[in-house]
Design a protein around this motif. Structure first.
Motif, PDB file in Angstrom:
ATOM      1  N   GLY A  26       0.806  -1.219   0.000  1.00 29.69           N
ATOM      2  CA  GLY A  26       0.000   0.000   0.000  1.00 29.69           C
ATOM      3  C   GLY A  26       0.835   1.262   0.000  1.00 29.69           C
ATOM      4  O   GLY A  26       0.421   2.291  -0.559  1.00 29.69           O
ATOM      5  N   ASP A  27       2.004   1.210   0.632  1.00 30.82           N
ATOM      6  CA  ASP A  27       2.860   2.404   0.661  1.00 30.82           C
ATOM      7  C   ASP A  27       3.437   2.662  -0.732  1.00 30.82           C
ATOM      8  O   ASP A  27       3.519   3.816  -1.173  1.00 30.82           O
ATOM      9  N   ALA A  28       3.834   1.588  -1.401  1.00 24.67           N
ATOM     10  CA  ALA A  28       4.402   1.720  -2.748  1.00 24.67           C
ATOM     11  C   ALA A  28       3.356   2.289  -3.708  1.00 24.67           C
ATOM     12  O   ALA A  28       3.614   3.245  -4.446  1.00 24.67           O
ATOM     13  N   LEU A  81       9.931   5.523  -5.980  1.00 20.36           N
ATOM     14  CA  LEU A  81       9.371   5.747  -4.648  1.00 20.36           C
ATOM     15  C   LEU A  81       9.303   4.461  -3.832  1.00 20.36           C
ATOM     16  O   LEU A  81       8.922   3.401  -4.359  1.00 20.36           O
ATOM     17  N   ASP A  82       9.668   4.548  -2.543  1.00 24.89           N
ATOM     18  CA  ASP A  82       9.550   3.419  -1.607  1.00 24.89           C
ATOM     19  C   ASP A  82      10.342   2.197  -2.061  1.00 24.89           C
ATOM     20  O   ASP A  82       9.939   1.070  -1.815  1.00 24.89           O
ATOM     21  N   CYS A  83      11.462   2.416  -2.708  1.00 25.16           N
ATOM     22  CA  CYS A  83      12.238   1.296  -3.265  1.00 25.16           C
ATOM     23  C   CYS A  83      13.707   1.490  -2.912  1.00 25.16           C
ATOM     24  O   CYS A  83      14.289   2.533  -3.203  1.00 25.16           O
ATOM     25  N   ASP A 106      12.666   7.640  -0.441  1.00 21.13           N
ATOM     26  CA  ASP A 106      12.483   6.339   0.203  1.00 21.13           C
ATOM     27  C   ASP A 106      12.666   6.443   1.714  1.00 21.13           C
ATOM     28  O   ASP A 106      13.200   7.420   2.233  1.00 21.13           O
ATOM     29  N   HIS A 107      12.236   5.372   2.417  1.00 23.13           N
ATOM     30  CA  HIS A 107      12.400   5.334   3.875  1.00 23.13           C
ATOM     31  C   HIS A 107      13.017   4.017   4.355  1.00 23.13           C
ATOM     32  O   HIS A 107      12.920   3.694   5.537  1.00 23.13           O
ATOM     33  N   HIS A 108      13.646   3.258   3.450  1.00 27.54           N
ATOM     34  CA  HIS A 108      14.303   2.010   3.865  1.00 27.54           C
ATOM     35  C   HIS A 108      15.717   2.310   4.381  1.00 27.54           C
ATOM     36  O   HIS A 108      16.492   2.983   3.693  1.00 27.54           O
ATOM     37  N   GLY A 109      16.043   1.751   5.544  1.00 33.13           N
ATOM     38  CA  GLY A 109      17.398   1.919   6.079  1.00 33.13           C
ATOM     39  C   GLY A 109      18.432   1.288   5.165  1.00 33.13           C
ATOM     40  O   GLY A 109      19.591   1.690   5.158  1.00 33.13           O
ATOM     41  N   ALA A 126       6.520   5.641   6.986  1.00 36.47           N
ATOM     42  CA  ALA A 126       6.029   5.276   5.653  1.00 36.47           C
ATOM     43  C   ALA A 126       6.640   6.233   4.650  1.00 36.47           C
ATOM     44  O   ALA A 126       6.888   7.406   4.975  1.00 36.47           O
ATOM     45  N   ASN A 127       6.861   5.742   3.437  1.00 37.24           N
ATOM     46  CA  ASN A 127       7.349   6.652   2.406  1.00 37.24           C
ATOM     47  C   ASN A 127       6.324   7.758   2.174  1.00 37.24           C
ATOM     48  O   ASN A 127       6.677   8.911   1.932  1.00 37.24           O
ATOM     49  N   ALA A 128       5.063   7.383   2.262  1.00 29.44           N
ATOM     50  CA  ALA A 128       3.995   8.368   2.045  1.00 29.44           C
ATOM     51  C   ALA A 128       4.123   9.543   3.015  1.00 29.44           C
ATOM     52  O   ALA A 128       3.763  10.669   2.679  1.00 29.44           O
ATOM     53  N   THR A 156      -0.939   1.300   5.777  1.00 29.32           N
ATOM     54  CA  THR A 156      -0.326  -0.024   5.556  1.00 29.32           C
ATOM     55  C   THR A 156       1.018  -0.141   6.258  1.00 29.32           C
ATOM     56  O   THR A 156       1.275  -1.143   6.923  1.00 29.32           O
ATOM     57  N   ASP A 157       1.878   0.861   6.109  1.00 35.15           N
ATOM     58  CA  ASP A 157       3.233   0.705   6.658  1.00 35.15           C
ATOM     59  C   ASP A 157       3.308   0.890   8.172  1.00 35.15           C
ATOM     60  O   ASP A 157       4.311   0.523   8.791  1.00 35.15           O
ATOM     61  N   THR A 158       2.266   1.445   8.768  1.00 31.86           N
ATOM     62  CA  THR A 158       2.285   1.560  10.234  1.00 31.86           C
ATOM     63  C   THR A 158       1.407   0.479  10.872  1.00 31.86           C
ATOM     64  O   THR A 158       1.210   0.492  12.095  1.00 31.86           O
ATOM     65  N   GLY A 287      15.340  -4.048   3.869  1.00 36.92           N
ATOM     66  CA  GLY A 287      14.043  -3.596   4.374  1.00 36.92           C
ATOM     67  C   GLY A 287      14.214  -2.695   5.563  1.00 36.92           C
ATOM     68  O   GLY A 287      15.047  -1.787   5.553  1.00 36.92           O
ATOM     69  N   HIS A 288      13.422  -2.961   6.596  1.00 32.87           N
ATOM     70  CA  HIS A 288      13.446  -2.166   7.821  1.00 32.87           C
ATOM     71  C   HIS A 288      13.883  -3.053   8.989  1.00 32.87           C
ATOM     72  O   HIS A 288      13.903  -4.272   8.877  1.00 32.87           O
ATOM     73  N   ILE A 289      14.134  -2.434  10.147  1.00 33.94           N
ATOM     74  CA  ILE A 289      14.605  -3.197  11.309  1.00 33.94           C
ATOM     75  C   ILE A 289      13.590  -4.275  11.707  1.00 33.94           C
ATOM     76  O   ILE A 289      13.954  -5.395  12.045  1.00 33.94           O
TER      77      ILE A 289
HETATM   78 MN    MN Z   1       7.196   1.626   2.592  1.00 39.45          MN
END
Ligand code: MN
Ligand code: 5GP
Length: 315
Positions: A26-28, A81-83, A106-109, A126-128, A156-158, A287-289
């Motif tokens: 959903g974020d993508a 975005l978000d990638c 983006d928001h991926h570490g 979220a990237n959004a 979605t991302d939260t 991805g994320h932690i």
């Molecule tokens: Mn995302």
């Protein structure tokens, strides 16, 4: 400042292509459609190319204009975005490679900083949520339609505002959307609450197969291509299955394997202390932690052993 460069490049561009990662969540999709509508508002010739996505998101404004491919070979700007990695642009990476200017938000570490301009904030849930800042900087009016798309990404991302990454801005922005006419409760229901019947059938399978390992700190489950075919699964029908193990008391890491063309796609979730992005990066993913993924080539037995052994080292 990166945002100044991004603004300048977008203002200059005549043609823009928006791209996001394969198996888009959903974020993508929400981020892509929000930016798509915004750029159309600016009068740009813009395409959003997402070859496959879950039917869950068909209700979003602009979804009926998503393209599978494009005749344009060389866009002025590719906006990713978000990638976190161009590897995740799969077979449509050519639109990125051939674009004159490349921008990533983006928001991926684990983001590889692969573009000419990278606006990356791993602290954003979220990237959004990053796009709120970016669109405001571009002086875009956040309409009901854009708000609906951004809210989809945030929800979605939260996990529906429940993950630890949510901030004051997450709630303030959502509260502001109410006055714009965004139906927060309807979006929530459509993207998080309602499951497809197929997803329910897959849920039964993965629960039945769930193994508890390492003193119940790890859960493991999987689905094969045969399973997916037997319930006529469509793209996205496996979403959320990895969360079942995560949400059981005492579990630290939930592992879910799904058979793909070249092996098994691993989805990992953690609760308190295991950095699953680090685990997945060992296999070329990221991805994320607390939420990450990777692909492990080979058989189910092989993938299972590899991923479990790696997770054990982080316990
Ligand atoms: Mn995302
Ligand atoms: P999911 O398990 O829902 O597919 O993905 C969880 C998170 O990890 C998402 O933020 C997703 O973008 C990221 N992710 C999943 N698979 C991969 C992968 O193969 N490579 C990278 N770099 N990130 C991934």
């Amino acid at each position: 400042m990166t945002l100044d460069n991004i603004k300048e490049e977008i203002n200059k561009a005549e043609t823009i292509v928006i791209l996001t990662h394969e198996s888009p969540d959903g974020d993508a999709i929400g981020s892509s459609l929000a930016f798509y509508i915004a750029l159309k508002q600016m009068g740009k010739k813009v395409d959003v190319i997402i070859p496959e996505y879950s039917r869950t998101f068909n209700f979003l404004p602009g979804a009926n204009e998503i393209k599978k491919e494009s005749d344009i070979t060389e866009y002025d700007v590719a906006l990713v975005l978000d990638c976190s990695d161009t590897k995740r642009l799969s077979t449509w990476v050519n639109y990125f490679d051939d674009a004159k200017v490349k921008i990533s938000i983006d928001h991926h570490g684990s983001n590889k900083m692969f573009a000419d301009y990278n606006f990356v904030n791993p602290a954003a849930p979220a990237n959004a949520q990053i796009l709120i800042t970016v669109l405001e900087f571009l002086e875009i009016d956040i309409t009901k339609e854009i708000g609906t798309c951004l809210l989809t990404g945030i929800i979605t991302d939260t996990g529906g505002f429940k993950y630890s990454g949510v901030t004051q801005e997450t709630f303030e922005f959502t509260a502001g959307l109410l006055s714009k006419g965004v139906n927060v409760s309807e979006v929530y229901k459509k993207v998080l609450q309602i499951k497809t019947r197929t997803n329910f059938e897959l849920t039964k399978l993965v629960i039945d197969r769930m193994e508890f390992l390492e003193d119940n700190k790890i859960t493991f489950t999987y689905i094969t291509e045969d399973d997916l075919n037997s319930v006529s699964a469509e793209i996205g029908d496996h979403e959320g299955l990895v969360e079942i193990g995560r949400d059981i008391e005492g579990v630290e890491v939930s592992i879910f394997l799904r058979q793909v063309e070249d092996g098994y796609k691993a989805s990992l979730r953690s609760n308190e202390y295991v950095n699953v992005s680090d685990v997945c990066m060992i296999f070329g993913g990221g991805g994320h932690i607390r939420a990450a993924g990777c692909v492990i080539p080979g058989s189910l037995e092989h993938a299972k052993e590899k991923i479990i052994n790696q997770v054990k080292m982080y316990l």
